[in-house]
Scaffold this motif. Structure first.
Motif, PDB file in Angstrom:
ATOM      1  N   PRO A 290       0.818  -1.217   0.000  1.00 37.15           N
ATOM      2  CA  PRO A 290       0.000   0.000   0.000  1.00 37.15           C
ATOM      3  C   PRO A 290       0.855   1.273   0.000  1.00 37.15           C
ATOM      4  O   PRO A 290       2.021   1.270   0.412  1.00 37.15           O
ATOM      5  CB  PRO A 290      -0.807  -0.119   1.304  1.00 37.15           C
ATOM      6  N   ALA A 291       0.241   2.361  -0.464  1.00 41.11           N
ATOM      7  CA  ALA A 291       0.917   3.661  -0.493  1.00 41.11           C
ATOM      8  C   ALA A 291       1.396   4.034   0.906  1.00 41.11           C
ATOM      9  O   ALA A 291       0.670   3.870   1.888  1.00 41.11           O
ATOM     10  CB  ALA A 291      -0.033   4.726  -1.032  1.00 41.11           C
ATOM     11  N   GLY A 292       2.623   4.504   0.975  1.00 40.41           N
ATOM     12  CA  GLY A 292       3.187   4.932   2.249  1.00 40.41           C
ATOM     13  C   GLY A 292       3.719   3.804   3.102  1.00 40.41           C
ATOM     14  O   GLY A 292       4.297   4.056   4.157  1.00 40.41           O
ATOM     15  N   GLN A 293       3.559   2.543   2.665  1.00 38.01           N
ATOM     16  CA  GLN A 293       4.036   1.397   3.424  1.00 38.01           C
ATOM     17  C   GLN A 293       5.284   0.805   2.756  1.00 38.01           C
ATOM     18  O   GLN A 293       5.533   1.022   1.570  1.00 38.01           O
ATOM     19  CB  GLN A 293       2.952   0.321   3.521  1.00 38.01           C
ATOM     20  N   THR A 294       6.042   0.049   3.521  1.00 34.99           N
ATOM     21  CA  THR A 294       7.256  -0.572   2.982  1.00 34.99           C
ATOM     22  C   THR A 294       7.136  -2.085   2.845  1.00 34.99           C
ATOM     23  O   THR A 294       8.055  -2.715   2.315  1.00 34.99           O
ATOM     24  CB  THR A 294       8.465  -0.258   3.891  1.00 34.99           C
ATOM     25  N   SER A 295       6.029  -2.680   3.285  1.00 34.52           N
ATOM     26  CA  SER A 295       5.931  -4.139   3.207  1.00 34.52           C
ATOM     27  C   SER A 295       4.483  -4.595   3.129  1.00 34.52           C
ATOM     28  O   SER A 295       3.557  -3.840   3.457  1.00 34.52           O
ATOM     29  CB  SER A 295       6.607  -4.797   4.418  1.00 34.52           C
ATOM     30  N   ALA A 296       4.314  -5.828   2.688  1.00 38.26           N
ATOM     31  CA  ALA A 296       3.001  -6.480   2.650  1.00 38.26           C
ATOM     32  C   ALA A 296       3.245  -7.983   2.776  1.00 38.26           C
ATOM     33  O   ALA A 296       4.317  -8.491   2.430  1.00 38.26           O
ATOM     34  CB  ALA A 296       2.259  -6.157   1.359  1.00 38.26           C
ATOM     35  N   ALA A 297       2.237  -8.713   3.265  1.00 37.24           N
ATOM     36  CA  ALA A 297       2.351 -10.156   3.465  1.00 37.24           C
ATOM     37  C   ALA A 297       1.464 -10.896   2.468  1.00 37.24           C
ATOM     38  O   ALA A 297       0.427 -10.385   2.023  1.00 37.24           O
ATOM     39  CB  ALA A 297       1.967 -10.531   4.891  1.00 37.24           C
ATOM     40  N   PHE A 298       1.869 -12.113   2.108  1.00 38.89           N
ATOM     41  CA  PHE A 298       1.045 -12.967   1.264  1.00 38.89           C
ATOM     42  C   PHE A 298       1.173 -14.401   1.750  1.00 38.89           C
ATOM     43  O   PHE A 298       2.099 -14.745   2.482  1.00 38.89           O
ATOM     44  CB  PHE A 298       1.429 -12.844  -0.220  1.00 38.89           C
ATOM     45  N   GLN A 299       0.243 -15.259   1.314  1.00 39.59           N
ATOM     46  CA  GLN A 299       0.203 -16.651   1.753  1.00 39.59           C
ATOM     47  C   GLN A 299       0.740 -17.581   0.673  1.00 39.59           C
ATOM     48  O   GLN A 299       0.421 -17.442  -0.505  1.00 39.59           O
ATOM     49  CB  GLN A 299      -1.231 -17.063   2.098  1.00 39.59           C
ATOM     50  N   LEU A 300       1.562 -18.516   1.118  1.00 44.60           N
ATOM     51  CA  LEU A 300       2.083 -19.569   0.253  1.00 44.60           C
ATOM     52  C   LEU A 300       1.397 -20.869   0.642  1.00 44.60           C
ATOM     53  O   LEU A 300       1.326 -21.197   1.832  1.00 44.60           O
ATOM     54  CB  LEU A 300       3.597 -19.672   0.413  1.00 44.60           C
ATOM     55  N   ALA A 301       0.895 -21.614  -0.362  1.00 46.72           N
ATOM     56  CA  ALA A 301       0.246 -22.901  -0.102  1.00 46.72           C
ATOM     57  C   ALA A 301       1.162 -24.031  -0.542  1.00 46.72           C
ATOM     58  O   ALA A 301       1.601 -24.076  -1.704  1.00 46.72           O
ATOM     59  CB  ALA A 301      -1.079 -22.985  -0.831  1.00 46.72           C
ATOM     60  N   ALA A 302       1.489 -24.935   0.390  1.00 48.54           N
ATOM     61  CA  ALA A 302       2.343 -26.084   0.086  1.00 48.54           C
ATOM     62  C   ALA A 302       1.452 -27.222  -0.394  1.00 48.54           C
ATOM     63  O   ALA A 302       0.701 -27.812   0.387  1.00 48.54           O
ATOM     64  CB  ALA A 302       3.140 -26.488   1.320  1.00 48.54           C
ATOM     65  N   THR A 303       1.537 -27.545  -1.692  1.00 48.11           N
ATOM     66  CA  THR A 303       0.598 -28.502  -2.282  1.00 48.11           C
ATOM     67  C   THR A 303       1.199 -29.876  -2.543  1.00 48.11           C
ATOM     68  O   THR A 303       0.467 -30.864  -2.654  1.00 48.11           O
ATOM     69  CB  THR A 303       0.043 -27.943  -3.604  1.00 48.11           C
ATOM     70  N   ASP A 304       2.532 -29.982  -2.680  1.00 55.27           N
ATOM     71  CA  ASP A 304       3.128 -31.286  -2.949  1.00 55.27           C
ATOM     72  C   ASP A 304       4.580 -31.271  -2.476  1.00 55.27           C
ATOM     73  O   ASP A 304       5.176 -30.218  -2.269  1.00 55.27           O
ATOM     74  CB  ASP A 304       3.077 -31.602  -4.447  1.00 55.27           C
ATOM     75  N   LEU A 305       5.129 -32.485  -2.313  1.00 49.64           N
ATOM     76  CA  LEU A 305       6.513 -32.598  -1.853  1.00 49.64           C
ATOM     77  C   LEU A 305       7.478 -32.106  -2.918  1.00 49.64           C
ATOM     78  O   LEU A 305       7.255 -32.307  -4.120  1.00 49.64           O
ATOM     79  CB  LEU A 305       6.832 -34.052  -1.501  1.00 49.64           C
ATOM     80  N   GLY A 306       8.572 -31.468  -2.495  1.00 52.58           N
ATOM     81  CA  GLY A 306       9.578 -30.993  -3.434  1.00 52.58           C
ATOM     82  C   GLY A 306      10.147 -29.652  -3.018  1.00 52.58           C
ATOM     83  O   GLY A 306       9.919 -29.181  -1.895  1.00 52.58           O
ATOM     84  N   THR A 307      10.893 -29.029  -3.919  1.00 56.54           N
ATOM     85  CA  THR A 307      11.476 -27.712  -3.665  1.00 56.54           C
ATOM     86  C   THR A 307      11.081 -26.753  -4.770  1.00 56.54           C
ATOM     87  O   THR A 307      10.834 -27.163  -5.914  1.00 56.54           O
ATOM     88  CB  THR A 307      13.014 -27.788  -3.584  1.00 56.54           C
ATOM     89  N   THR A 308      11.082 -25.482  -4.449  1.00 60.89           N
ATOM     90  CA  THR A 308      10.726 -24.442  -5.418  1.00 60.89           C
ATOM     91  C   THR A 308      11.352 -23.136  -4.995  1.00 60.89           C
ATOM     92  O   THR A 308      11.842 -23.004  -3.862  1.00 60.89           O
ATOM     93  CB  THR A 308       9.196 -24.296  -5.527  1.00 60.89           C
ATOM     94  N   VAL A 309      11.355 -22.169  -5.897  1.00 57.07           N
ATOM     95  CA  VAL A 309      11.870 -20.830  -5.624  1.00 57.07           C
ATOM     96  C   VAL A 309      10.756 -19.820  -5.893  1.00 57.07           C
ATOM     97  O   VAL A 309      10.167 -19.819  -6.983  1.00 57.07           O
ATOM     98  CB  VAL A 309      13.102 -20.497  -6.493  1.00 57.07           C
ATOM     99  N   ILE A 310      10.475 -18.994  -4.904  1.00 61.25           N
ATOM    100  CA  ILE A 310       9.492 -17.931  -5.068  1.00 61.25           C
ATOM    101  C   ILE A 310      10.246 -16.660  -5.455  1.00 61.25           C
ATOM    102  O   ILE A 310      11.179 -16.255  -4.761  1.00 61.25           O
ATOM    103  CB  ILE A 310       8.686 -17.691  -3.776  1.00 61.25           C
ATOM    104  N   THR A 311       9.851 -16.041  -6.562  1.00 60.22           N
ATOM    105  CA  THR A 311      10.512 -14.836  -7.059  1.00 60.22           C
ATOM    106  C   THR A 311       9.534 -13.675  -7.060  1.00 60.22           C
ATOM    107  O   THR A 311       8.404 -13.800  -7.561  1.00 60.22           O
ATOM    108  CB  THR A 311      11.066 -15.052  -8.471  1.00 60.22           C
TER     109      THR A 311
END
Length: 442
Positions: A290-311
Motif C-alpha cells: 500500500p501507499a506509504g508502506q514498505t511491506s506487505a504479506a502474502f500466503q504460500l500454499a504447500a501442495t506437494d513434496l519438493g522444492t521451489t523458488v518464489i521470485t
C-alpha cells in the motif's frame, strides 16, 4: 671561560671574578658523548637555549594541524623522546590542550579545543617531557569557523525513488545555509545549528551525488563558506522476501513478507510473484504494497513434496527470492489406539511424535469427541528434544468417544474409547461343570 659540549674540565678550589660572566659559558645543544664536568668552584652557565643530556626531544609533525574556531579535535604529535609527556600548552590564547592516554616515545595524542573567539592564524606548541621541553613553531593553524557535514539520513537513495527529504547533521549551520547537490542548490530547511533538511531528487540510474553546504561569510564579507563534501549514493532498490529460506509441510500454508527499501508511492507498488514449480507451492499472481508502506504479506500454499523458488519482481527493482522446501508432515500417534473401559476408570494414554519436539517444546491440543463419555486434559506438551509424553484418559459414562491429538503442521493422532458396564471377562479356555455349575479355569 667557555667550553664546547665535548669538553671534560676538571679542577678544585677555583674562583672567577671581575668578568662579564663569572662562570663557565656552555653552549645550547645536546651532549651525546661521554663527558665529565669535574671543575668545581666556578658555575656552569647556559646563556640561551636548551642544553640536553642526550638527544633533545623533538616534534616532527602534527596531524591534523588545522582546527576551526569553536571546534574540539584530537591531534596526533609525532617526534622523538616524548616519553613522560606531562604538559602541553600553546603560546597564544584561545587554544587549550589535554594530554590523552597512550603516549609513547615517538607519538602522543592531544585533545585540543579552540575557543569560538580564538584568533585565526598559527599558534606554537610547547611540550614538557622527561628529556626537557620541546617547541614547535606555528604548529597549529586556527581557521575561521565553517559549516561542516558529518552524516546524512538516509545514507542511500534508490533509483527512481523521486524526491526524498534528507536530514543533514553537522555543525556551524545558519539559517542562510543552502544544500548543494552536485553543485546545484536545492530546497533547504534550517532546523538548528547542527541540523538541516533538504529535498533531494534521486536520479533514475545508479550514481553518486556530491553533497555540500554553502553559507554566506557574514564575518569577513568574503567569498561564501563551503563545507566538506559527503557522497550520497543512488543504488538499485532490492525487493526482499522474508524468510528467505523456509520449510513447509504438505497441505500447510505459510506467511511470507515482501519488503521495499523505501515507502511505496501514492499508487502503491504492485509486485509480481512466481513459483518456479507451481505443483509444489502456489502463491498469488501479485501482491500490492500500500501507499506509504514498505511491506506487505502474502500466503504460500504447500501442495506437494519438493522444492521451489518464489521470485518477487517489479520493473526498476532487483528481484527478491525465497527458497522453499515442502516436506511430508510429521505425525502424532496415540497408544493404545483402542481402549475398552468400565465407568470411572483412569488409564494411561501415550502420545508419540514421529519427530523430536522443537526448542521450547511441542504444544498439543487434546480433545474428546464426547467428553460426557471420556475426558482428557485440554493441552499437553512434549518437552524439547523428546518424542513422547504420557497423559491419562478417564471414563465418565457408558458410550463411545474418540480422543484426538492435534498440533500445527502435524498429522492428527487418534484413539477410540469404548465405555461399557463393568463385567467379568473369562478367558476363552474356561470350562464349566454342567452339574455343579462350578467354573474351572484352564
Amino acid at each position: 671561560i667557555q667550553i664546547d659540549l665535548d669538553a671534560s674540565p676538571s679542577g678544585v678550589g677555583n674562583q672567577a671574578s671581575n668578568n662579564t660572566l663569572n662562570g663557565i659559558a656552555v653552549p645550547a645543544g645536546d651532549i651525546t658523548a661521554s663527558t665529565r664536568w669535574g671543575l668545581r668552584g666556578i658555575p656552569y652557565v647556559v646563556g640561551s637555549g636548551v642544553l640536553s643530556v642526550g638527544a633533545s626531544p623533538s616534534m616532527s609533525s602534527i596531524s591534523p594541524n588545522t582546527i576551526q574556531q569553536g571546534e574540539t579535535a584530537t591531534l596526533t604529535v609525532n617526534g622523538t623522546r616524548l616519553t613522560g609527556l606531562s604538559e602541553a600548552r600553546f603560546e597564544k590564547p584561545g587554544l587549550s590542550a589535554q594530554i590523552l592516554a597512550g603516549a609513547t616515545a615517538t607519538q602522543a595524542s592531544l585533545s585540543v579545543t579552540a575557543a569560538a573567539t580564538a584568533a585565526t592564524g598559527t599558534n606554537s606548541l610547547r611540550l614538557t617531557v622527561d628529556a626537557g621541553e620541546v617547541r614547535m613553531v606555528d604548529a597549529v593553524t586556527v581557521a575561521q569557523s565553517q559549516p561542516t557535514l558529518s552524516s546524512l539520513a538516509p545514507s542511500t537513495l534508490y533509483a527512481g525513488q523521486g524526491a526524498v527529504e534528507v536530514a543533514l547533521t553537522g555543525r556551524n549551520f545558519t539559517n542562510q545555509s543552502v544544500v548543494l547537490i552536485n553543485g546545484a542548490a536545492v530546497s533547504t530547511q534550517f532546523v538548528s545549528t547542527t541540523q538541516l533538511r533538504a529535498s533531494v531528487a534521486a536520479t533514475s540510474t545508479v550514481s553518486n551525488l556530491a553533497v555540500r553546504l554553502r553559507t554566506p561569510n557574514v564575518v569577513s564579507g568574503g567569498p561564501d563558506l563551503l563545507s566538506n563534501e559527503l557522497t550520497l549514493p543512488v543504488a538499485l532498490a532490492q525487493l526482499t522476501l522474508n524468510p528467505a529460506t523456509l520449510t513447509a509441510v504438505k497441505g500447510a500454508s505459510k506467511t511470507i513478507n515482501l519488503s521495499l527499501p523505501y515507502a511505496a508511492g501514492t499508487s502503491g507498488a504492485v509486485v509480481t510473484l512466481v513459483s518456479s514449480v507451481p505443483s509444489v507451492t502456489t502463491v498469488p499472481a501479485t501482491v500490492t504494497i500500500p501507499a506509504g508502506q514498505t511491506s506487505a504479506a502474502f500466503q504460500l500454499a504447500a501442495t506437494d513434496l519438493g522444492t521451489t523458488v518464489i521470485t518477487a519482481s517489479r520493473a526498476g527493482f532487483v528481484s527478491g527470492q525465497a527458497q522453499v522446501a515442502v516436506v511430508a508432515p510429521p505425525s502424532l500417534t496415540l497408544s493404545p489406539a483402542t481402549l475398552t473401559l468400565g465407568v470411572g476408570r483412569t488409564v494411561d494414554l501415550t502420545l508419540q511424535s514421529s519427530a523430536p519436539a522443537p526448542s521450547g517444546g511441542l504444544a498439543i491440543a487434546l480433545a474428546s469427541s464426547n467428553s460426557a463419555v471420556a475426558a482428557v486434559p485440554a493441552t499437553l506438551t512434549i518437552p524439547a528434544g523428546a518424542s513422547s509424553v504420557t497423559t491419562q484418559v478417564t471414563s465418565v459414562a457408558l458410550g463411545s468417544a474418540e480422543i484426538s491429538a492435534q498440533a500445527a503442521d502435524y498429522v492428527t493422532g487418534k484413539s477410540a474409547v469404548t465405555v461399557r458396564p463393568t463385567s467379568l471377562n473369562l478367558p476363552a479356555g474356561a470350562l464349566v461343570d454342567r452339574w455343579n455349575r462350578k467354573t474351572t479355569l484352564v
